[in-house]
Motif scaffolding. Structure first.
Motif, short mmCIF file in Angstrom:
data_model
loop_
_atom_site.label_atom_id
_atom_site.label_comp_id
_atom_site.label_asym_id
_atom_site.label_seq_id
_atom_site.Cartn_x
_atom_site.Cartn_y
_atom_site.Cartn_z
N GLU A 259 -1.55 7.76 2.72
CA GLU A 259 -1.56 7.10 3.94
C GLU A 259 -2.39 7.70 5.09
O GLU A 259 -2.71 7.09 5.95
N GLY B 199 0.66 -1.10 -0.07
CA GLY B 199 -0.17 0.13 0.21
C GLY B 199 0.89 1.35 0.04
O GLY B 199 1.93 1.33 -0.56
N LYS C 242 -5.64 7.44 4.81
CA LYS C 242 -6.33 6.31 4.98
C LYS C 242 -6.30 6.04 6.67
O LYS C 242 -7.30 5.23 7.24
#
Lengths: 36, 559
Positions: B554, B449, B557
């Motif tokens: 990131e 990710g 999220k």
């Protein structure tokens, strides 16, 4: 054998920098503009 | 209390800039001064040893060639030592020779002032290698950076054909700045419990009755030049988070100041050479403004903590302490991270891979701009590159031939500056893309990710900026990473230095243009704003798509 490749890689990279230096010199000495 | 700690360190730094800058100016101004009596005899002895009879000025090309040849010889000697360390003295632990691609990466890393360590200090290199390669190159790479910066400043502030003598500048950087400062800092660190010994590894019995090996060595000597030279390569794998390298908050402050004060004083040196100190203070103020922006981003992101961990009910009152040392806390960890990536030192007292996404973005951003104080010497050169670019852009807007410090800026200078500016994002983003496209690159990413993108982006950004810190979750000791980061480090170091020396060589020969009421001034608040704008618009926008995919995604999220 891998030693030879690494030394060759270093040599080629430094040669590229020398070539880049020569190109920079051509740019600096370019007479397209005046020197004033 | 946390902010007060940071303010005190900042205040000490600002107070040191002028006296240190004045000293550095006198070292390189070649005007007779008091330091000649102290160091002159020693330098003359060195000049005699190396056969330097006449210290005549060099053209930019001769200066660049001297710098390049010196580096080639140091690389050759260093590579040999790494490959033969098993047979050399001061190897009480019997450490084996370093692997070929790792030797390539390591020697390039230390020669380019990067110190990207794909090996672990305590198990990968002998005491002899630590001293003869690592510590020695920490001096030579920093001295080289200093010499380049001073040559560039001479080129844009003086007239003639030459920009100084590389060997004289190189020797003086050692004898008058780095060696005396390193001796003082080493003695201070030893007094503050940092070990300095050639004894072999200690074997001790723990309280539980187990045996443990404790690596010792000449740590204080390496620690001082590691920071003074903005090198960053630690004696231990854990670097300045290790209690032998950085035992207390006081040693932490000393290490922060020793890596920061020389790069921060160089704008003042530039102002002295330009015979207009306001020029230097404008550059310093722009650097400090950018630094405070990034420091705030790191500090407040870490203080806020990690929402995902906070949601588990973990006490978040201390902030995000994952990967940090309790003895430093958030303030001294955030300040250390901000300074080490601003001055492109690369030493770490906390693990950058565990910074919050926005904290990691702060460290990444400073290396991407590469002008926020920057490494030894090259940071000032990069910032002055943006200053010339700013003048050029303003000249275009008002339809007037741009001038910088009384010289016309012409297409030839802009061509070289464009190459130097564009090389930095190119050598970061292209290898990053290659790493994502190949199995060799993907195989080392340990976090799937967005954070995996950040890991790879950080590795190449750190290499290109000659920083050397890493998101150490990346399994980077493989031939692919050793060779690609090695090449990026070399390109990041030499392309911009050669191009900027050429700019200096071009400007030094130009006639002065008399100042008129229409001259665009570069020593006022307006230019301070333009300089920051040029850095942010050109530098930051180039990387925006990449950082959106990495740290910003990131962060979003995490919630």
């Amino acid at each position: 054998m891998l030693d030879l490749y690494m030394v060759l890689l270093l040599a080629v990279t430094f040669a590229v920098f020398y070539g880049f230096m020569a190109w920079c010199d051509r740019v600096v000495e370019d007479t397209g503009g005046d020197r004033k | 209390m946390g902010i007060l700690q940071i303010i005190i360190v900042l205040a000490v730094l600002v107070l040191l800039v002028k006296p240190v800058g004045s000293y550095v100016y006198h070292v390189y101004s070649n005007e007779p001064n008091k330091t000649d009596r102290i160091y002159g005899w020693f330098e003359r002895f060195i000049y005699m040893l190396i056969g330097l009879k006449h210290r005549n000025g060099m053209t930019w090309k001769k200066y660049a060639l001297s710098f390049l040849l010196t580096n080639i010889i140091l690389v050759a000697v260093g590579y040999l030592i790494l490959r033969l360390q098993k047979y050399l003295p001061f190897n009480p632990s019997g450490i084996d020779n370093m692997e070929e691609t790792l030797s390539f990466n390591t020697i390039v890393s230390f020669m380019t002032n990067t110190n990207l360590q794909h090996y672990s200090g305590e198990s990968g290199v002998s005491y002899f290698t630590q001293m003869a390669v690592m510590t020695m190159m920490m001096f030579t790479s920093a001295a080289t950076g200093f010499a380049i910066a001073i040559a560039f400043v001479r080129g844009i502030t003086s007239r003639g054909e030459t920009i100084g003598n590389f060997f004289e500048d190189f020797v003086k950087s050692h004898t008058r700045i780095l060696l005396p400062a390193a001796v003082i800092v080493t003695l201070v660190l030893v007094a503050l419990q940092v070990p300095q010994t050639l004894d072999p590894t200690l074997t001790v019995t723990t309280l539980e009755g187990a045996t443990q090996s404790i690596t010792m060595g000449p740590i204080a000597a390496l620690e001082s030049i590691k920071h003074l030279g903005t090198n960053g390569g630690g004696f231990f794998g854990a670097n300045s988070a290790h209690p032998f390298e950085n035992p207390s908050p006081l040693t932490n402050v000393i290490e922060i100041l020793s890596m920061w004060v020389l790069p921060a004083s160089l704008p003042y040196v530039y102002g002295r050479f330009a015979k207009n100190r306001k020029q230097g203070w404008v550059v310093f103020s722009a650097m400090m403004t950018l630094f405070l922006l990034f420091l705030s981003l790191i500090y407040f992101s870490e203080l806020r903590g990690n929402p995902a961990i906070n949601a588990l009910g973990v006490d978040a009152s201390q902030g995000s302490m994952e990967g940090k040392e309790v003895r430093f806390g958030i303030p001294q960890s955030a300040l250390f991270s901000a300074v080490t990536t601003a001055a492109t030192t690369g030493t770490v007292n906390n693990m950058h891979d565990t910074l919050t996404p926005l904290g990691g973005l702060g460290t990444l951003g400073e290396m991407m701009l590469n002008t926020v104080f920057g490494g030894k010497g090259v940071g000032l050169v990069n910032m002055l590159m943006y200053a010339i670019l700013g003048v050029f852009l303003c000249g275009l807007m008002v339809g007037r031939t741009p001038e910088f410090l009384g010289r016309k800026i012409e297409p030839r200078e802009m061509k070289l500056i464009a190459v130097a500016i564009l090389a930095h994002p190119f050598i970061i983003l292209v290898p990053t893309a290659i790493a994502f496209l190949t199995d060799l690159g993907q195989g080392s990413i340990t976090n799937p990710g967005a954070h995996g993108i950040s890991q790879v982006l950080y590795e190449y950004t750190s290499s290109a900026a000659n920083n050397g810190s890493g998101f150490e979750g990346l399994a980077d000791n493989t031939p692919f990473w050793n060779i690609t980061t090695g090449l990026v480090m070399m390109l990041g170091r030499y392309i911009s230095i050669i191009a900027m020396l050429a700019v200096a060589g071009s400007l030094v020969r130009k006639q002065w243009v008399p100042e008129t009421v229409g001259t665009f001034r570069t020593d006022n608040k307006l230019f301070y704003g333009i300089l920051i704008g040029a850095v942010l618009i050109i530098g930051a926008l180039t990387f925006l798509p990449a950082i959106v995919l990495g740290p910003i995604a990131e962060h979003l999220k995490l919630g």
